[in-house]
Enzyme design. Sequence first.
Site, short mmCIF file in Angstrom:
data_model
loop_
_atom_site.label_atom_id
_atom_site.label_comp_id
_atom_site.label_asym_id
_atom_site.label_seq_id
_atom_site.Cartn_x
_atom_site.Cartn_y
_atom_site.Cartn_z
N CYS A 153 -15.93 17.19 5.29
CA CYS A 153 -15.24 16.00 4.80
C CYS A 153 -14.40 16.41 3.61
O CYS A 153 -14.89 17.08 2.70
CB CYS A 153 -16.26 14.93 4.40
SG CYS A 153 -15.48 13.49 3.67
N HIS A 203 -24.34 15.91 9.23
CA HIS A 203 -23.67 17.19 8.96
C HIS A 203 -24.78 18.24 8.80
O HIS A 203 -25.92 17.91 8.44
CB HIS A 203 -22.78 17.08 7.72
CG HIS A 203 -21.52 16.32 8.02
ND1 HIS A 203 -20.32 16.93 8.25
CD2 HIS A 203 -21.30 14.99 8.16
CE1 HIS A 203 -19.40 16.02 8.52
NE2 HIS A 203 -19.97 14.82 8.46
N ARG A 210 -11.73 14.34 15.40
CA ARG A 210 -11.43 13.64 14.14
C ARG A 210 -12.16 14.30 12.96
O ARG A 210 -11.57 15.01 12.15
CB ARG A 210 -11.80 12.15 14.28
CG ARG A 210 -11.25 11.26 13.18
CD ARG A 210 -12.04 11.29 11.90
NE ARG A 210 -13.45 10.92 12.06
CZ ARG A 210 -14.33 11.04 11.09
NH1 ARG A 210 -13.98 11.52 9.90
NH2 ARG A 210 -15.61 10.73 11.29
N ASP A 211 -13.46 14.12 12.89
CA ASP A 211 -14.23 14.67 11.77
C ASP A 211 -14.09 16.19 11.74
O ASP A 211 -14.02 16.81 10.67
CB ASP A 211 -15.70 14.29 11.94
CG ASP A 211 -16.46 14.24 10.63
OD1 ASP A 211 -15.87 14.60 9.59
OD2 ASP A 211 -17.64 13.85 10.64
N HIS A 229 -25.37 10.37 12.14
CA HIS A 229 -24.22 11.27 11.99
C HIS A 229 -24.63 12.33 10.95
O HIS A 229 -24.51 12.11 9.75
CB HIS A 229 -23.05 10.40 11.50
CG HIS A 229 -21.78 11.10 11.24
ND1 HIS A 229 -20.68 10.99 12.08
CD2 HIS A 229 -21.35 11.88 10.22
CE1 HIS A 229 -19.67 11.67 11.59
NE2 HIS A 229 -20.05 12.22 10.45
N ASN A 240 -20.37 18.65 11.50
CA ASN A 240 -21.46 17.90 12.12
C ASN A 240 -22.33 18.84 12.94
O ASN A 240 -21.90 19.93 13.30
CB ASN A 240 -20.90 16.88 13.11
CG ASN A 240 -20.52 15.61 12.43
OD1 ASN A 240 -19.37 15.43 12.08
ND2 ASN A 240 -21.48 14.75 12.22
C1 LIG Z 1 -8.11 4.25 2.48
C2 LIG Z 1 -6.74 4.61 1.96
C3 LIG Z 1 -5.70 4.37 3.04
C4 LIG Z 1 -6.43 3.68 0.77
O1 LIG Z 1 -5.18 4.02 0.22
P1 LIG Z 1 -4.86 4.11 -1.35
O2 LIG Z 1 -4.28 5.41 -1.66
O3 LIG Z 1 -6.05 3.74 -2.12
O4 LIG Z 1 -3.81 2.99 -1.70
P2 LIG Z 1 -2.82 2.10 -0.87
O5 LIG Z 1 -3.59 1.22 0.08
O6 LIG Z 1 -1.98 1.44 -1.90
O7 LIG Z 1 -1.90 3.12 -0.04
C5 LIG Z 1 -1.27 4.24 -0.61
C6 LIG Z 1 -0.29 4.83 0.39
O8 LIG Z 1 -0.93 5.09 1.63
C7 LIG Z 1 -0.30 4.34 2.66
N1 LIG Z 1 -1.35 3.88 3.58
C8 LIG Z 1 -2.33 3.00 3.29
N2 LIG Z 1 -3.11 2.85 4.35
C9 LIG Z 1 -2.62 3.64 5.31
C10 LIG Z 1 -3.03 3.91 6.64
N3 LIG Z 1 -4.09 3.31 7.17
N4 LIG Z 1 -2.32 4.78 7.36
C11 LIG Z 1 -1.24 5.39 6.84
N5 LIG Z 1 -0.81 5.18 5.57
C12 LIG Z 1 -1.51 4.30 4.83
C13 LIG Z 1 0.40 3.21 1.97
O9 LIG Z 1 1.46 2.72 2.76
C14 LIG Z 1 0.86 3.88 0.71
O10 LIG Z 1 2.01 4.68 1.01
P3 LIG Z 1 3.13 5.01 -0.12
O11 LIG Z 1 3.63 3.66 -0.55
O12 LIG Z 1 2.42 5.77 -1.23
O13 LIG Z 1 4.13 5.84 0.62
C15 LIG Z 1 -6.69 6.07 1.48
O14 LIG Z 1 -7.52 6.22 0.40
C16 LIG Z 1 -7.05 7.07 2.56
O15 LIG Z 1 -6.40 7.18 3.59
N6 LIG Z 1 -8.11 7.85 2.30
C17 LIG Z 1 -8.54 8.90 3.23
C18 LIG Z 1 -9.92 8.62 3.68
C19 LIG Z 1 -10.36 9.57 4.77
O16 LIG Z 1 -9.69 9.74 5.78
N7 LIG Z 1 -11.52 10.23 4.56
C20 LIG Z 1 -12.10 11.09 5.55
C21 LIG Z 1 -12.71 10.29 6.67
S1 LIG Z 1 -14.26 9.52 6.25
C22 LIG Z 1 -15.43 10.70 6.67
O17 LIG Z 1 -15.07 11.78 7.05
C23 LIG Z 1 -16.88 10.34 6.64
C24 LIG Z 1 -17.46 10.03 8.01
C25 LIG Z 1 -16.80 8.79 8.65
O18 LIG Z 1 -17.21 11.10 8.92
C26 LIG Z 1 -18.97 9.78 7.92
C27 LIG Z 1 -19.71 10.83 7.08
O19 LIG Z 1 -19.72 12.00 7.44
O20 LIG Z 1 -20.26 10.42 6.08
#
Ligand SMILES: CC(C)(COP(=O)([O-])OP(=O)([O-])OC[C@H]1O[C@@H](n2cnc3c(N)ncnc32)[C@H](O)[C@@H]1OP(=O)([O-])[O-])[C@@H](O)C(=O)NCCC(=O)NCCSC(=O)C[C@@](C)(O)CC(=O)[O-]
Length: 296
Positions: free
Chosen positions: A238, A207, A13-14, A205, A247
């Site tokens: 990220c 990096h 995933r990450d 966690h 990581n």
């Molecule tokens: C959080 C949201 C979904 C908010 O989504 P949004 O853009 O703010 O708004 P929304 O909720 O109105 O949704 C927009 C569009 O996304 C769709 N949608 C909405 N939710 C989903 C879903 N679950 N799965 C699939 N589709 C989804 C929804 O249906 C819509 O589709 P459209 O009408 O435009 O065709 C968005 O901002 C997003 O996906 N962001 C990506 C975040 C991400 O993946 N970041 C990387 C992972 S976190 C990380 O790596 C850190 C970590 C965990 O490892 C720890 C660390 O290292 O610190």
Amino acid sequence: MNDKVKLVEVGPRDGLQNEPGLVPTAVKIALVERLADCGLSHIEAASFVSPKWVPQMADGHAVLTGIRRRPQVIYSALTPNMHGLEAALTAGADEVAVFTAASESFCRHNIHCSIAESLTRFAPLLALARQHRLRVRGYVSTVLGCPYEGKVSPAAVARVADALYQLGCAEVSLGDTIGIGTPNRARAMLTAVRQHVPIENLAVHFHDTYGQALANIHALLEGGIRIIDSSVAGLGGCPYAPGASGNVATEDLVYLLNGLGMDTGVDLDRLVDTGRWISQQLGRHNGSKVGLAWPK
Ligand SMILES: CC(C)(COP(=O)([O-])OP(=O)([O-])OC[C@H]1O[C@@H](n2cnc3c(N)ncnc32)[C@H](O)[C@@H]1OP(=O)([O-])[O-])[C@@H](O)C(=O)NCCC(=O)NCCSC(=O)C[C@@](C)(O)CC(=O)[O-]
């Protein structure tokens, strides 16, 4: 330090979410299966987020339904909202993870809402997960620094970790998203957080952007941490933390833990092979020092 450590492998995933090219689903499935064959018992295999923002994770359903499952292994997925949880349930995830941050700017860049809004969003998700007897992990990003705001205080991290724990997260993973921390700051952060969340419910966690991940992990092992996230071959980064590298490499972590006499249940020979294999598949440098040094 002679006891058991739980490793959470986040490579699929990450590690893969930030790859420049789309990784074939078959390669992701093979990676998850190989990691399980190495003895890793917790594998974050998918992410049910918006494919518009993270296209690399769009095949989460195919990955989770395509893997040959080992009964003793937990296959988990990221779920930022109800939509994500429903998709994870359909795909048969064994555990899910919500994610927010200790700094407002990162939270907004990553999931497009404030920290408070993210917690409000997670409440019904946790309630539904509970109905399905699904364990939920909570991530706090930017615990030792934010790419947009700089320093993050231990008190801010403790507030968010506490909120996730109070919401019902069984485990809270503390993410140094940009790999900027050093041991003294990591210790101060953990000291603040553990006043609110029991140490056995905390994961770390790290990096490895500044090469400090193992030093920080060692310091926090001494502080009682026994759940550690890592990524085979140090894969990752990220999409919302420019310049962040992967990581800590799982191979390097297992080597350290073996040296400390701590039990991980991981076969390091097989893990090194897997790290070399995935690096070759992706056409990238192997980010594990052990992976480079280990005899062929
Ligand atoms: C959080 C949201 C979904 C908010 O989504 P949004 O853009 O703010 O708004 P929304 O909720 O109105 O949704 C927009 C569009 O996304 C769709 N949608 C909405 N939710 C989903 C879903 N679950 N799965 C699939 N589709 C989804 C929804 O249906 C819509 O589709 P459209 O009408 O435009 O065709 C968005 O901002 C997003 O996906 N962001 C990506 C975040 C991400 O993946 N970041 C990387 C992972 S976190 C990380 O790596 C850190 C970590 C965990 O490892 C720890 C660390 O290292 O610190």
